[in-house]
Design an enzyme around this catalytic site. Sequence first.
Site, mmCIF file in Angstrom:
data_model
loop_
_atom_site.group_PDB
_atom_site.id
_atom_site.type_symbol
_atom_site.label_atom_id
_atom_site.label_comp_id
_atom_site.label_asym_id
_atom_site.label_seq_id
_atom_site.Cartn_x
_atom_site.Cartn_y
_atom_site.Cartn_z
ATOM 1 N N TRP A 339 9.409 14.506 44.947
ATOM 2 C CA TRP A 339 10.497 15.112 45.154
ATOM 3 C C TRP A 339 10.213 16.395 45.892
ATOM 4 O O TRP A 339 10.936 16.961 46.703
ATOM 5 C CB TRP A 339 11.452 15.589 43.989
ATOM 6 C CG TRP A 339 12.568 16.571 44.132
ATOM 7 C CD1 TRP A 339 13.654 16.271 44.358
ATOM 8 C CD2 TRP A 339 12.315 18.118 44.084
ATOM 9 N NE1 TRP A 339 14.677 17.149 44.480
ATOM 10 C CE2 TRP A 339 13.755 18.467 44.276
ATOM 11 C CE3 TRP A 339 11.440 18.957 43.739
ATOM 12 C CZ2 TRP A 339 14.214 19.891 44.212
ATOM 13 C CZ3 TRP A 339 11.831 20.342 43.752
ATOM 14 C CH2 TRP A 339 13.115 20.817 44.031
ATOM 15 N N HIS A 340 8.811 17.004 45.754
ATOM 16 C CA HIS A 340 8.603 18.265 46.620
ATOM 17 C C HIS A 340 8.058 18.186 48.033
ATOM 18 O O HIS A 340 8.267 18.970 48.724
ATOM 19 C CB HIS A 340 7.103 18.896 45.827
ATOM 20 C CG HIS A 340 7.674 19.376 44.520
ATOM 21 N ND1 HIS A 340 7.783 18.787 43.344
ATOM 22 C CD2 HIS A 340 7.980 20.856 44.305
ATOM 23 C CE1 HIS A 340 7.989 19.433 42.233
ATOM 24 N NE2 HIS A 340 8.159 20.830 42.966
ATOM 25 N N GLY A 341 8.091 16.878 48.369
ATOM 26 C CA GLY A 341 7.776 16.805 49.643
ATOM 27 C C GLY A 341 7.289 15.117 49.994
ATOM 28 O O GLY A 341 6.744 14.922 49.257
ATOM 29 N N PHE A 485 10.955 22.363 50.424
ATOM 30 C CA PHE A 485 11.154 21.233 49.370
ATOM 31 C C PHE A 485 12.535 20.873 49.475
ATOM 32 O O PHE A 485 13.149 20.348 49.175
ATOM 33 C CB PHE A 485 10.599 21.733 47.998
ATOM 34 C CG PHE A 485 9.098 21.975 48.073
ATOM 35 C CD1 PHE A 485 8.325 21.464 48.648
ATOM 36 C CD2 PHE A 485 8.953 23.306 47.464
ATOM 37 C CE1 PHE A 485 6.863 21.925 48.935
ATOM 38 C CE2 PHE A 485 7.520 23.819 47.368
ATOM 39 C CZ PHE A 485 6.393 23.045 48.246
#
Lengths: 485, 387
Positions: A339-341, A485
């Site tokens: 989800w962060h990248g 993000f």
Amino acid sequence: MAWLSMVFTTYLFVFYFLPLVLASYHAVDHLSRRVGASSSGTCLALNALLVVASYLFYGWWNPWFILLMLGVTVVNYVCGRIIGQPGISRRLSFWVATFAVVVSLGTLGFFKYFMFLEINLNQALAWLGAGPVHVLEITLPIGISFYTFHALSYTLDVHHGTAPPVRSFLDFACYIALFPQLVAGPIIRYNTVADQLVSRTHTLEKFSSGVTLFILGFAKKILLANAMGRVADAAFGAQSLSAPDAWFGALAYTLQIYFDFSGYSDMAVGLGRMIGFEFLKNFDSPYKAENITDFWRRWHISLSTFLRDYLYIPLGGNRGGAVRTYFNLIVVMLLGGLWHGANWTFVAWGAYHGVLLAWERFQGKRSAYQRSPRPVRVAATFVLVVISWVLFRAATLHEAVTYLGAMLGQGGSGSGMLLIPALLYTRGTLVFMAVALLIVAWPTQAHDWSREITWPKAVVVHPLFCLSLMVMFSQSFNPFLYFQF
Amino acid sequence: MPIDRRAYVYLAAGFLAVIIAPGVIQTVAELRRGETPGALELFLRPPTARNLHAYEHGLEASSLVIQRLRPRMQYAEWRFLDDAGEKAVVGREGWLFYRPSVRYEVERPAIGPESDSSDPLPAIRSFRDQLQARGIRLLVVPVPNKESIYPELLTRRAQGLGVVVNEQTQHLLDELDRNGIEHVDLFQVFRRVKQDQGRTGTGRLYLARDTHWSPAGVHAAAASIARQVLAGGVLSRGDHAYSERSVVAQRAGDLVEMLRSASIKGSLLPESVVCSRVVQSDSGAPYEDRPDSEILILGDSFLRIYEHDVPGAAGLIAHLARELGRPLASIVNDGGGSTLVRQDLARRPALLSNKKLVIWEFAEREIRFGTEGWRIVRLARSASEFN
């Protein structure tokens, strides 16, 4: 590549956008009450104003992405209305909710992960000796990870019956686009603000505590996160590093990401209070955690609870036996990392945390580690977290492995290693790092400290704001990590 | 501590005053000057990404509050934290270093080519080949970063390190050798001079608060370049007689200028630099370029300092001319040693018509951070082809 929106720590936001929004907001509130409007009517007018302000805030650098956010908003609003119809069958509700989830996650997936998939597909094709496919260049709309999660939270809450359907499109658009938390969170769960969207109070006490929290967050970001960021950038960009320098750089990044993100969250919550909202705390002294499980109760709480409620529990949580629990923990953390990248470094970071969580669960409360003195547990957890941030910060897995090697004394050689102290150990760096560590260890947190204002606090806060503004004027290095993000 | 409602009022009112005041001050000042308030420009242009960005930048750039407070803050950061801002790094013994040069020394080069024009070698090779086709010899002169020659003045850890040659620089020097491209190794030259002089503080090869070399550096470079030119055999020493006159120049230092703070500049005494101005022995007139010279020198601000700046005719061009006994032709482009100066030459093809030697100087950091990278520049075969 990601488009930026307006940023809290800029001249435009602090001296033009914010005063105009606050003045308009409280003027509308005042007028509305003077003409005898109901509380909910007043709130609707205020929400309309906030939607306009938030769309301006979001579309500042690329107005076209407003349409994308509007699209996600409309789809989830319509789905929520259908699901909220009295007497709707459970089956239809499920399919409508599924449709909304697919549209929201599909949007997120396309903009955030499609290029990543293409690049990895090309690498796989090259490995098999086949030619590459054309890589479609996609610009990542800022904040998409946050507002799609907001939208999902609404649809799923309404579907599960934990929140009522929203009364008007304006309220819903306000919830999705609310500028304080739009681009970098915290992730506001719909059921925690549903009531506030319909009726909220504005008091001097709330406004002033919001001001205090905003200033504390602003100072964290400008004075501490940026100073640490310069050190981290130098260390992570270095050609060769000694082990102490590598640890120093990792520590600087550990402090940068904390003060950057918690500073942003404080500003967001503070701004929310200024306009009558009360958002939940997003950080709870995470670097005082006694183990990784505890860390995730304290770090980015809005994300960890979101993942727990919407992913871990639906996967079965800890109800399917030990092995299934470990599996669920690792899957949730892998997805949380992703989800962060769209980068394997985030996957590795998620996997690292997932494995540690599973290991702690396996060890139980009677392990030697859990029986060791608290300072030892906190210190050991902190070291594990510092190591995890290396995975998070590095641009590639290779870079992460190289950096971790440097932390173990395998940082290569060369003149750069002898020259880098000029960038790492300046007087300013050491002063700000000492202050940052002191604040990390301080027993009181900004979120709680700002609740009640006494004269000594009021006297401290203003000079801190002025100092932070002056430093902001002199800085050109002012990134926000969580914007990506 | 008892809670006092007045504290809440003070806090809210103070905050609002701080965030409102700059906009009000700005608007009043602009109205008093008879201008339309800059804040209203938002409504004068279509709200495109470019216009909105320009609007935000314009507000900041014209802000009276920022203009007043920024220099004070910079001075405080300099004074109390040894922080010289985004452009400079504070070293030891009052020395300042250029941050991009420091980054060049410590940062990891990008894996693979950063762009098509990030590798200097193809551009240098192409330039050499084009000149060779005209019968012109090329001599490449990378000028070491100040950090390479005086690492111990950047940080204590580099004490005793002597002179350092960054891996990327060494790689380029090796590639130049491998490709038969003639170059002057000023690292070796400066290492010898530094060893000879010891670190007595006198005769240092670079200025303390400037990115550039000192007159001693100019002398050493000019002598070694001249030695190599004459050793090549294409050109012999000319018969122009030049002599030197001692002149004292005051330099605040370009690094101090880059800080853009009058307070910092005012707190530092300018460096007194004893230069040797090159003059015609017969007339006493300062050295002047001759465009029809057989030697053309191209380069960046390392050619400009003392030559076009104060005191004039005391930089590398003049001293090289003195060493060679003949005037030179020159093209100088500040910060453009990698590509821009060759583009300047490409626009002036007549300058190459009678040349036998081109000397190309560029700063070491340009190997990685060259403005416009290292583009291959096509030289017109003649002035008519250019036109």
